[in-house]
Write a protein that holds these residues in place. Structure first.
Motif, short mmCIF file in Angstrom:
data_model
loop_
_atom_site.label_atom_id
_atom_site.label_comp_id
_atom_site.label_asym_id
_atom_site.label_seq_id
_atom_site.Cartn_x
_atom_site.Cartn_y
_atom_site.Cartn_z
N LEU A 173 7.61 22.80 59.85
CA LEU A 173 8.63 23.23 60.81
C LEU A 173 10.02 23.33 60.18
O LEU A 173 11.03 23.35 60.88
CB LEU A 173 8.68 22.25 61.99
N SER A 174 10.07 23.40 58.85
CA SER A 174 11.36 23.47 58.18
C SER A 174 12.10 24.76 58.48
O SER A 174 13.30 24.87 58.21
CB SER A 174 11.17 23.34 56.66
N ASN A 175 11.42 25.76 59.04
CA ASN A 175 12.08 27.01 59.41
C ASN A 175 12.71 26.96 60.79
O ASN A 175 13.27 27.96 61.24
CB ASN A 175 11.06 28.17 59.36
N ALA A 176 12.58 25.83 61.47
CA ALA A 176 13.17 25.72 62.81
C ALA A 176 14.64 25.37 62.69
O ALA A 176 15.01 24.35 62.10
CB ALA A 176 12.43 24.65 63.62
N GLY A 205 11.54 13.28 59.90
CA GLY A 205 11.24 14.71 59.86
C GLY A 205 12.49 15.55 59.75
O GLY A 205 12.57 16.48 58.94
N LEU A 206 13.52 15.22 60.54
CA LEU A 206 14.77 15.98 60.50
C LEU A 206 15.46 15.84 59.14
O LEU A 206 16.03 16.80 58.61
CB LEU A 206 15.71 15.49 61.60
N GLU A 207 15.38 14.65 58.58
CA GLU A 207 16.00 14.44 57.26
C GLU A 207 15.28 15.27 56.21
O GLU A 207 15.91 15.89 55.35
CB GLU A 207 15.95 12.96 56.90
N GLY A 208 13.94 15.32 56.30
CA GLY A 208 13.18 16.14 55.36
C GLY A 208 13.47 17.62 55.51
O GLY A 208 13.62 18.35 54.53
N VAL A 209 13.59 18.06 56.76
CA VAL A 209 13.90 19.47 57.02
C VAL A 209 15.27 19.82 56.47
O VAL A 209 15.48 20.87 55.85
CB VAL A 209 13.84 19.77 58.54
N SER A 210 16.25 18.92 56.67
CA SER A 210 17.61 19.20 56.20
C SER A 210 17.65 19.30 54.68
O SER A 210 18.41 20.09 54.12
CB SER A 210 18.57 18.10 56.67
N GLN A 211 16.81 18.52 54.00
CA GLN A 211 16.76 18.59 52.55
C GLN A 211 16.14 19.90 52.08
O GLN A 211 16.56 20.48 51.08
CB GLN A 211 15.97 17.40 51.99
N ILE A 212 15.15 20.39 52.84
CA ILE A 212 14.50 21.64 52.47
C ILE A 212 15.43 22.83 52.64
O ILE A 212 15.54 23.70 51.79
CB ILE A 212 13.21 21.84 53.29
N GLU A 230 23.30 13.97 59.82
CA GLU A 230 23.95 12.68 59.99
C GLU A 230 22.98 11.73 60.67
O GLU A 230 22.98 11.58 61.90
CB GLU A 230 25.22 12.88 60.81
N ARG A 231 22.15 11.07 59.86
CA ARG A 231 21.07 10.25 60.40
C ARG A 231 21.59 9.12 61.28
O ARG A 231 21.07 8.90 62.39
CB ARG A 231 20.22 9.68 59.25
N SER A 232 22.60 8.41 60.83
CA SER A 232 23.09 7.27 61.61
C SER A 232 23.66 7.72 62.95
O SER A 232 23.48 7.05 63.97
CB SER A 232 24.17 6.52 60.82
N GLU A 233 24.35 8.87 62.95
CA GLU A 233 24.93 9.37 64.19
C GLU A 233 23.84 9.77 65.19
O GLU A 233 23.91 9.39 66.37
CB GLU A 233 25.83 10.58 63.91
N ILE A 234 22.82 10.47 64.70
CA ILE A 234 21.74 10.89 65.60
C ILE A 234 20.92 9.69 66.04
O ILE A 234 20.49 9.60 67.19
CB ILE A 234 20.86 11.95 64.91
N ASP A 235 20.72 8.71 65.13
CA ASP A 235 20.00 7.49 65.48
C ASP A 235 20.71 6.78 66.64
O ASP A 235 20.09 6.35 67.62
CB ASP A 235 19.93 6.58 64.26
N LYS A 236 22.03 6.70 66.55
CA LYS A 236 22.80 6.05 67.60
C LYS A 236 22.71 6.83 68.91
O LYS A 236 22.56 6.24 69.99
CB LYS A 236 24.25 5.93 67.15
#
Length: 798
Positions: free
Chosen positions: A380-383, A403-410, A416-422
């Motif tokens: 789903l990296s194309n989403a 998953g989002l972190e992996g997609v962002s790297q691709i 912003e993982r900490s912001e979304i986690d919060k």
């Protein structure tokens, strides 16, 4: 409230203050073009995920975007429950009476309660009843039930038809289409087949390729015979018998035959063909929202249908021209199991191909699930857009973040993982996070109230109530032809006479060949004024008579065959009718060739539809329905281009005015800086509001423009010692307001463009020049007929 009825913008809800978790006045307006890069929606049961996705589909329909909706749970049929009057009597047939009993309320009173709830909910989000009517008028809504006659049935037989030439030209997608079709069909038989090891899979793939590569269709009945008697001698380097002995092939043929013979399978062959173009648009080209309800099917049947549908969507997509605007929407509610991270079900390859290629064709893919662990996030990296709602467990949350972190790297986007986690912690119902690659930061928002009545999954009986009677397609009964004369042996024909045989179709009755005259020609139609330069290949047929002079080329029949479809040998054990004497003489054919050229010059014409108002003409062979669909697509793309031009035009003007306001601030006495600051801030708000008229993602409320303008006057009027700054800023404010009026007028003009569904079309007839007609071949054609029990002959070619 902010104006949300903007061109190419979807009203999904309102922003939420991350600190207070309360809804703000800033609406979330989503640019429809962002959906071309696809979207994923994740949320547990009760998060409001289905409601948000229905909001998106409603907005797309209002914007004239058609949609295919795969519905494994039965919820999406709620899109047909739209009641502009918002009266209890409209809701009464669709309420959940168990809910009324649990609350101790009579059904009629509960229906009234639901009507009031919807009326209040819609009003709270600035939606009036006329918007519901606008939704109903914007598109056709239909529920299809493959494998059942409760809704609109769909025939899967067309799914085994040969893909069009442009689809066969793409080798990778063509091979994928073959593999998906074979895997899903074997899955329906209960056979878990490995494409590289299964003899069943390899044989079926070989048969599909043997026919499809030649543009020939297949159906299930043909497959039964072909499995027993394959039209190939070798599979790989082995002969067929060594690779897959006849006795074992017979077992596979019997399994497929039993499936066809099963009374329950009859529903799979009834109704409309599985044609993506027809599912997306009505007869006159009106956008259609087609809900493909599969909740009633078994797991194997669901996988069979979804895989075939996705393959058909890929084929349809390849026949479209590229576009940067949103042309159509494909949505699947609860995609769990169809695109898993490890396994490779038949639905996964076409899904991945769509995520990879659909963007170039304006097809937006949206998938939703409540089980994030079942998604292949790398796939789903194309989403480009992720909509995240409440999740069941901490494990689910971490899986989404991974998953989002992996997609962002691709894709190389910010994350912003900490912001979304919060933000993910303590989400309320109908609260979501939007992570959009087109925005700088994630946005917390609450979804708007759905116009559709969200009563929950529909049963087959309820779907039947929503389906017009008599929608299933039924084959027409052909009139019986005249009784044939006595058949004889094959006539002897001189070797210099060109003979061809029309391909035989049908499976019952003896074969009788009748003589016809066949002509092949190329006709060129050209008209520079309307941009037509079309060459058409014709294959024509006319009956032979005893008199060479009596041949009627003007009454020729245009065959739906290519010259390559003609065969050089007849079938075995056929009977033959007599050949008229002129057809046994070579010189007759030269005269008939000249006659055919004259007839084509007199009778052939190309009808072109033209919209004078929109300045566009149809393509040769393009139906009015398809032309109007194309007018809508090109109009939407032109609309987006004009809006982008306005953005480019007005953006610098607003920036320049803001700079001038900033300079005015320095002229005010330092002790009045607070008052001046208020003035400047208000004027800057006006400038931002102007941009908000154009940018759906601007997050600005349009009604702030008026409030800000008033704020300028109040701030500058507080003290008499800032007269010079007041005059200057007042003039700048007037310029901003003038700019707003000018912009509003241009946006309105764009929105009032001609409606492609109703704009008048004129028909222009283009005729060929004499030099544009070239007859390539005139030959004796033998046409096969099937002899019926009463002695009559039915044409059996095509």
């Amino acid at each position: 409230m902010q104006d949300f009825e903007k061109l190419g913008v979807f009203y999904l809800g309102a922003e939420v203050d991350p600190a207070t978790r309360k809804r703000t006045d800033d609406l979330l307006l989503y640019d429809s073009r962002d959906l071309v890069t696809h979207a994923v929606c994740v949320g547990m049961t009760g998060s409001g995920k289905t409601g948000l996705c229905l909001d998106l589909i409603e907005e797309a329909a209002i914007d004239g975007v058609p949609a295919l909706l795969i519905d494994p749970k039965g919820d999406l049929g709620n899109l047909l429950l739209t009641f502009p009057r918002l009266q209890g009597s409209d809701f009464r047939p669709w309420i959940n009476e168990d809910d009324a009993r649990r609350q101790g309320i009579e059904p009629d009173a509960f229906a009234e309660q639901q009507a009031e709830l919807w009326k209040k909910g819609l009003a709270d989000w600035g939606q009036q009843p006329d918007r519901i009517q606008r939704l109903r008028d914007a598109a056709e809504f239909a529920i299809y039930t493959p494998g059942s006659l409760s809704g609109r049935p769909l025939s899967v037989i067309a799914s085994f038809a040969a893909p069009p030439e442009e689809a066969r030209a793409d080798g990778d997608l063509y091979r994928q289409r073959i593999a998906t079709t074979a895997t899903s069909l074997l899955g329906l038989l209960g056979i878990d087949a490995d494409p590289l090891r299964s003899r069943e899979h390899i044989l079926l793939s070989t048969l599909f390729d043997q026919f499809w590569s030649q543009g020939k269709d297949l159906d299930l009945a043909q497959l039964v015979g072909l499995i027993q008697n394959p039209p190939v001698t070798k599979v790989g380097v082995l002969d067929v018998e060594s690779f897959y002995p006849a006795k074992e092939r017979f077992t596979l043929a019997m399994q497929l035959n039993n499936l066809i013979a099963s009374p329950s399978f009859a529903a799979w062959t009834a109704g409309e063909p599985l044609d993506v173009g027809r599912l997306l648009y009505g007869e006159r080209g009106k956008p259609r929202v087609s809900i493909l309800s599969i909740a009633h099917l078994s797991d194997g049947e669901r996988m069979f249908f979804v895989s075939l549908l996705l393959s058909q969507v890929l084929t349809w997509m390849q026949s479209q021209v590229g576009t940067t605007s949103l042309r159509a929407l494909l949505y699947m509610d609860e995609v769990s199991g169809y695109m898993p991270p490890v396994a490779n079900p038949p639905s996964k390859p076409p899904f991945l191909s769509l995520f990879k290629h659909a963007r170039a064709f304006g097809l937006g893919i949206v998938v939703a699930t409540q089980n994030p662990v079942d998604l292949d996030y790398k796939a789903l990296s194309n989403a480009g857009t992720w909509l995240l709602g409440r999740l069941q467990t901490e494990r689910d949350k971490q899986r989404v973040l991974d998953g989002l972190e992996g997609v962002s790297q691709i894709v190389g986007s910010g994350f912003e993982r900490s912001e979304i986690d919060k933000m993910l912690s303590n989400l309320g119902k109908r609260q979501f996070i939007m992570q959009n690659v087109h925005d700088e930061h994630p946005v917390l928002f609450e979804s708007r109230w759905a116009m559709s009545y969200l009563r929950g999954p529909l049963t087959l009986q309820q779907i039947q109530k929503l389906t017009p009677q008599g929608v299933a397609s039924r084959p027409a009964t052909a009139a019986a032809p005249a009784v044939s004369t006595m058949a004889k042996a094959r006539p002897v024909v001189p070797p210099d006479i060109d003979q061809v045989f029309l391909p035989l179709r049908g499976s019952s009755g003896g074969v009788v060949y009748r003589p016809f005259l066949l002509g092949t020609a190329s006709v060129t139609f050209s008209d520079a004024k309307i941009g037509v330069d079309q060459n058409e290949a014709l294959v024509t047929l006319t009956p032979l008579t005893e008199s060479a002079a009596g041949l009627d080329w003007d009454g020729l029949q245009d065959l739906d065959l290519a010259e390559s479809d003609l065969e050089t040998q007849p079938v075995a054990q056929a009977d033959w009718e007599d050949l008229p004497s002129p057809a046994t003489k070579s010189k007759s054919y030269a005269g008939w060739k000249r006659d055919l050229s004259d007839a084509l010059f007199r009778t052939q014409q190309l009808e072109i539809r033209r919209s004078a108002e929109l300045g566009l003409a149809s393509k040769p062979g393009e139906s009015e329905r398809d032309f109007r669909i194309r007018l809508g697509g090109e109009g939407r793309q032109e609309r987006d281009r004009q809006i982008e031009a306005l953005r480019q035009k007005y953006g610098p003007k607003v920036a320049a005015l803001q700079e001038r306001i900033r300079k005015a601030e320095s002229a005010v006495d330092r002790e009045k800086s607070q008052t001046t600051q208020q003035t400047v801030q208000a004027a800057l708000s006006v400038g931002a509001a102007v941009l908000g008229s154009l940018f759906g993602r601007g997050r600005m409320t349009a009604n702030k423009a008026v409030t800000a303008a008033r704020g300028v006057g109040r701030a500058f009027g507080q003290h008499s010692d800032v007269n010079r700054a007041e005059d200057n800023a007042g003039a700048l404010t007037e310029q901003l307001q003038s700019l707003q009026s000018e912009l509003d007028a241009q946006v309105k003009a764009i929105g009032e463009r001609a409606d492609p569904l109703t704009t008048p079309l004129e028909v222009v007839a283009v005729r060929p020049k004499k030099s544009g007609v070239e007859v390539r071949r005139v030959a004796l054609a033998w046409a096969p007929h099937r002899r019926q029990a009463d002695g009559s002959l039915d044409p059996s070619w095509g």
